[in-house]
Each structure stands twice: as C-alpha cells, then as structure tokens.
Write a protein that holds these residues in place. Structure first.
Motif, PDB file in Angstrom:
ATOM      1  N   VAL A  33       0.314   4.068  -2.862  1.00 19.36           N
ATOM      2  CA  VAL A  33      -0.015   5.462  -2.570  1.00 19.36           C
ATOM      3  C   VAL A  33       0.996   6.399  -3.225  1.00 19.36           C
ATOM      4  O   VAL A  33       0.640   7.431  -3.805  1.00 19.36           O
ATOM      5  N   ASN A  34       2.272   6.030  -3.163  1.00 20.54           N
ATOM      6  CA  ASN A  34       3.299   6.858  -3.805  1.00 20.54           C
ATOM      7  C   ASN A  34       3.078   6.945  -5.313  1.00 20.54           C
ATOM      8  O   ASN A  34       3.269   8.018  -5.912  1.00 20.54           O
ATOM      9  N   PHE A  35       2.669   5.838  -5.934  1.00 19.80           N
ATOM     10  CA  PHE A  35       2.417   5.858  -7.380  1.00 19.80           C
ATOM     11  C   PHE A  35       1.198   6.741  -7.699  1.00 19.80           C
ATOM     12  O   PHE A  35       1.181   7.434  -8.724  1.00 19.80           O
ATOM     13  N   ILE A  36       0.186   6.715  -6.833  1.00 15.02           N
ATOM     14  CA  ILE A  36      -0.985   7.575  -7.046  1.00 15.02           C
ATOM     15  C   ILE A  36      -0.579   9.043  -6.973  1.00 15.02           C
ATOM     16  O   ILE A  36      -0.965   9.863  -7.819  1.00 15.02           O
ATOM     17  N   ILE A  37       0.220   9.384  -5.962  1.00 17.96           N
ATOM     18  CA  ILE A  37       0.692  10.764  -5.831  1.00 17.96           C
ATOM     19  C   ILE A  37       1.560  11.130  -7.028  1.00 17.96           C
ATOM     20  O   ILE A  37       1.440  12.225  -7.596  1.00 17.96           O
ATOM     21  N   GLN A  38       2.434  10.213  -7.439  1.00 17.70           N
ATOM     22  CA  GLN A  38       3.295  10.453  -8.598  1.00 17.70           C
ATOM     23  C   GLN A  38       2.472  10.748  -9.846  1.00 17.70           C
ATOM     24  O   GLN A  38       2.777  11.683 -10.602  1.00 17.70           O
ATOM     25  N   ASP A  39       1.420   9.963 -10.051  1.00 23.23           N
ATOM     26  CA  ASP A  39       0.546  10.196 -11.209  1.00 23.23           C
ATOM     27  C   ASP A  39      -0.065  11.587 -11.158  1.00 23.23           C
ATOM     28  O   ASP A  39      -0.136  12.289 -12.176  1.00 23.23           O
ATOM     29  N   GLY A  40      -0.519  11.992  -9.970  1.00 23.99           N
ATOM     30  CA  GLY A  40      -1.121  13.308  -9.834  1.00 23.99           C
ATOM     31  C   GLY A  40      -0.133  14.432 -10.099  1.00 23.99           C
ATOM     32  O   GLY A  40      -0.442  15.397 -10.802  1.00 23.99           O
ATOM     33  N   VAL A  67       0.811  -1.226   0.000  1.00 29.27           N
ATOM     34  CA  VAL A  67       0.000   0.000   0.000  1.00 29.27           C
ATOM     35  C   VAL A  67       0.843   1.274   0.000  1.00 29.27           C
ATOM     36  O   VAL A  67       0.540   2.209  -0.753  1.00 29.27           O
ATOM     37  N   PRO A  68       1.926   1.384   0.801  1.00 28.54           N
ATOM     38  CA  PRO A  68       2.729   2.612   0.730  1.00 28.54           C
ATOM     39  C   PRO A  68       3.273   2.877  -0.669  1.00 28.54           C
ATOM     40  O   PRO A  68       3.302   4.025  -1.131  1.00 28.54           O
ATOM     41  N   CYS A 100      -6.397   4.542   3.322  1.00 27.56           N
ATOM     42  CA  CYS A 100      -6.795   5.593   4.268  1.00 27.56           C
ATOM     43  C   CYS A 100      -5.797   5.690   5.409  1.00 27.56           C
ATOM     44  O   CYS A 100      -5.388   6.785   5.814  1.00 27.56           O
ATOM     45  N   GLY A 101      -5.416   4.532   5.945  1.00 33.88           N
ATOM     46  CA  GLY A 101      -4.461   4.517   7.042  1.00 33.88           C
ATOM     47  C   GLY A 101      -3.139   5.141   6.659  1.00 33.88           C
ATOM     48  O   GLY A 101      -2.521   5.867   7.460  1.00 33.88           O
ATOM     49  N   ARG A 102      -2.699   4.870   5.428  1.00 33.16           N
ATOM     50  CA  ARG A 102      -1.436   5.432   4.962  1.00 33.16           C
ATOM     51  C   ARG A 102      -1.509   6.960   4.886  1.00 33.16           C
ATOM     52  O   ARG A 102      -0.597   7.661   5.348  1.00 33.16           O
ATOM     53  N   PHE A 103      -2.594   7.492   4.336  1.00 37.86           N
ATOM     54  CA  PHE A 103      -2.736   8.945   4.242  1.00 37.86           C
ATOM     55  C   PHE A 103      -2.842   9.569   5.633  1.00 37.86           C
ATOM     56  O   PHE A 103      -2.325  10.668   5.869  1.00 37.86           O
ATOM     57  N   LYS A 104      -3.497   8.875   6.561  1.00 37.58           N
ATOM     58  CA  LYS A 104      -3.611   9.406   7.924  1.00 37.58           C
ATOM     59  C   LYS A 104      -2.240   9.492   8.596  1.00 37.58           C
ATOM     60  O   LYS A 104      -1.926  10.485   9.265  1.00 37.58           O
ATOM     61  N   VAL A 105      -1.439   8.468   8.428  1.00 41.42           N
ATOM     62  CA  VAL A 105      -0.103   8.478   9.018  1.00 41.42           C
ATOM     63  C   VAL A 105       0.738   9.596   8.410  1.00 41.42           C
ATOM     64  O   VAL A 105       1.434  10.342   9.126  1.00 41.42           O
ATOM     65  N   MET A 106       0.681   9.727   7.086  1.00 41.70           N
ATOM     66  CA  MET A 106       1.444  10.763   6.403  1.00 41.70           C
ATOM     67  C   MET A 106       1.040  12.161   6.861  1.00 41.70           C
ATOM     68  O   MET A 106       1.867  13.072   6.921  1.00 41.70           O
ATOM     69  N   SER A 107      -0.256  12.330   7.175  1.00 41.70           N
ATOM     70  CA  SER A 107      -0.800  13.659   7.465  1.00 41.70           C
ATOM     71  C   SER A 107      -0.993  13.918   8.948  1.00 41.70           C
ATOM     72  O   SER A 107      -1.619  14.910   9.326  1.00 41.70           O
ATOM     73  N   ASN A 108      -0.468  13.024   9.793  1.00 40.58           N
ATOM     74  CA  ASN A 108      -0.572  13.177  11.250  1.00 40.58           C
ATOM     75  C   ASN A 108      -2.021  13.258  11.727  1.00 40.58           C
ATOM     76  O   ASN A 108      -2.362  14.068  12.599  1.00 40.58           O
ATOM     77  N   MET A 109      -2.880  12.410  11.155  1.00 44.94           N
ATOM     78  CA  MET A 109      -4.265  12.322  11.609  1.00 44.94           C
ATOM     79  C   MET A 109      -4.408  11.169  12.602  1.00 44.94           C
ATOM     80  O   MET A 109      -3.486  10.364  12.787  1.00 44.94           O
TER      81      MET A 109
END
Length: 259
Positions: free
Chosen positions: A24-31, A20-21, A73-82
């Motif tokens: 997520v990085n590939f999704i961000i890279q695409d964006g 998953v990490p 979702c968990g990955r984005f929460k960890v990245m964003s300090n949620m």
C-alpha cells in the motif's frame, strides 16, 4: 515499472510473502511521485487493477492478484479510521500516513460485485503550493484572473470536468487574495469536504445527513460578515441564487461548476 510492481516482482522472485502495508505504501508512493490527484484500486473478476489520475487522465499503474484485495481494503480502512467489519456500505475517511510527511489522503470505499473499490484523493503540499502563477495560464489570462480576484464584489465561476484543476485554481485564487491583503480581509469557505487547510480562511464542511447543506451554510455565513466567500461547488438552483445575490450585495464569491 512502478515501485509497487517492482516490489511484487521482487517478492515473487525471492519466494517471500507480499506484505500488504508495504505494498500500500508503494502504491501511495507511486501516486505521489507521479503527481496524481487520485488513486483507483478496483476489484475485477481475475485481478485488482490500480490506476492513477494524472492531469485529469487515468493511467494504468499495476495489476495485483485478487487474493490481496481484501487486506488492501483493510489497510486503507485502518489508516482512514473506517469500520473494518463494514463491507457492504460506502465509507469515507481521511489519512495522513507518517511515511509521507504532509501528504493527506481522502479515502472513499464503495462496494461492488467483486469487492470494495477504493479511491484515494491525494493532497500533497509539496506538489501543490496553490500558487496562482503555477496554474498554467498564459500571461494575458493570468493578468485578467488576478484583476478579477482583486475586485471587491461579484461572482467568479471556475468550470470543467472532474480532475481538471478547479479546486486547485480556486485555492490558488484565495491564496493570492490572502497574499495581497494579509489578515485585513475576512475570507470564509463552505466545502464538501474541506480538501486543504488554508491560512486565514474560515473553512466549513457541509453535512447533508444533518441538514447542513450548501444553502443552509451560505445563509448562516452571510451573518458572519464575510468579504470573500468560497463555495466548493454550485449544485442546485438555491445555492446559485444565494451565491449570485451575495455577489451583488458587496461580497466576492468564488465557486465552481462541473461541466
């Protein structure tokens, strides 16, 4: 085929697990590579859909099996300090992934009937230099815009729908003012939230839950001896009245309206 789609296909073909990490990085890279302003990761009944907003228009990126959604979702929460354990309330946060040097993400998570929807706004300093000459204006419009932002007083409003470039234009205008005047001009902003840090600009983020809203911030800011005031958005009559009065009493006010 997007990088995220290629990764999922390659892992499936090889019989390997999807990390998953990495996904997520590939999704961000695409964006980032597409020059997108936002990434939408949406849980549906049979899959998770990923779309990106490019030039104000949502475009399909990739479909992901629903089994990965909670971990995404968990990955984005960890990245964003949620708070990872909170799944039934909206949350907001910011992330600066080290894999994408300089890129900042503003992440919003919203609970839906199928799970948490993720929207991540992308701020890429390499893609958006906030250069007034790169806004896409024709020559006559650009000349008039430069003349307007060079005036010492008044109110300038940039209008348009979500994703139309209002914030980019307002930041470019402030950048142009700083380029022309250097540190000889006092520039302050009130935003919700501060989307990009600007040199020589005193930026403040409102906090409605604590009573620090646009009107309260502007009333206080008027005692700070500003010459240029940037208001992220005019949302109500009181903010409009203060902005207009400021523009009529020796200040240049630059703001936006959703339309």
């Amino acid at each position: 085929m997007s990088a995220a789609e290629q990764y999922i296909a390659a892992q499936s073909a090889a019989g390997d697990d999807v990390e998953v990490p990495t996904l997520v990085n590939f999704i961000i890279q695409d964006g980032v590579e597409a020059g997108a302003s936002d990434i939408h990761i949406e849980p549906w009944e049979d899959m998770t859909g990923v779309r990106i907003r490019v030039n104000g228009v949502l475009q399909w990126l990739v479909g992901i099996p629903s089994e990965f959604h909670e971990n995404i979702c968990g990955r984005f929460k960890v990245m964003s300090n949620m708070k990872s354990h909170v799944k039934d309330m909206p949350q907001d946060g910011k992330a600066s992934p080290p894999e994408f040097k300089g890129v900042q993400l503003r992440v919003s998570i919203f609970p839906t009937v199928y799970g948490e929807k993720i929207v991540s706004r992308i701020f890429n300093p390499d893609a958006k230099m906030f250069d007034i000459s790169r806004l896409g204006f024709d020559d006559d419009t650009l000349t008039k815009f430069k003349e307007l932002v060079a005036k010492p007083t008044g109110l300038i409003l940039l209008t348009g729908p979500t994703g139309s470039g209002k914030t980019t234009a307002i930041y470019a205008a402030i950048g142009y003012i700083i380029d022309v005047n250097g540190n000889a001009v006092a520039v302050s902003s009130v935003e919700d939230p501060v989307e990009q840090n600007l040199d020589w600009v005193n930026q403040s983020t409102i906090n409605v839950s604590k009573g620090y809203n646009y009107p309260e911030a502007l009333r206080s800011l008027m005692r700070q001896d500003p010459e240029i005031i940037m208001v992220g958005e005019i949302r109500d009559l009181e903010t409009a009245e203060i902005a207009i009065n400021a523009g009529m009493t020796g200040h240049l006010v630059i703001s936006t309206l959703h339309s």
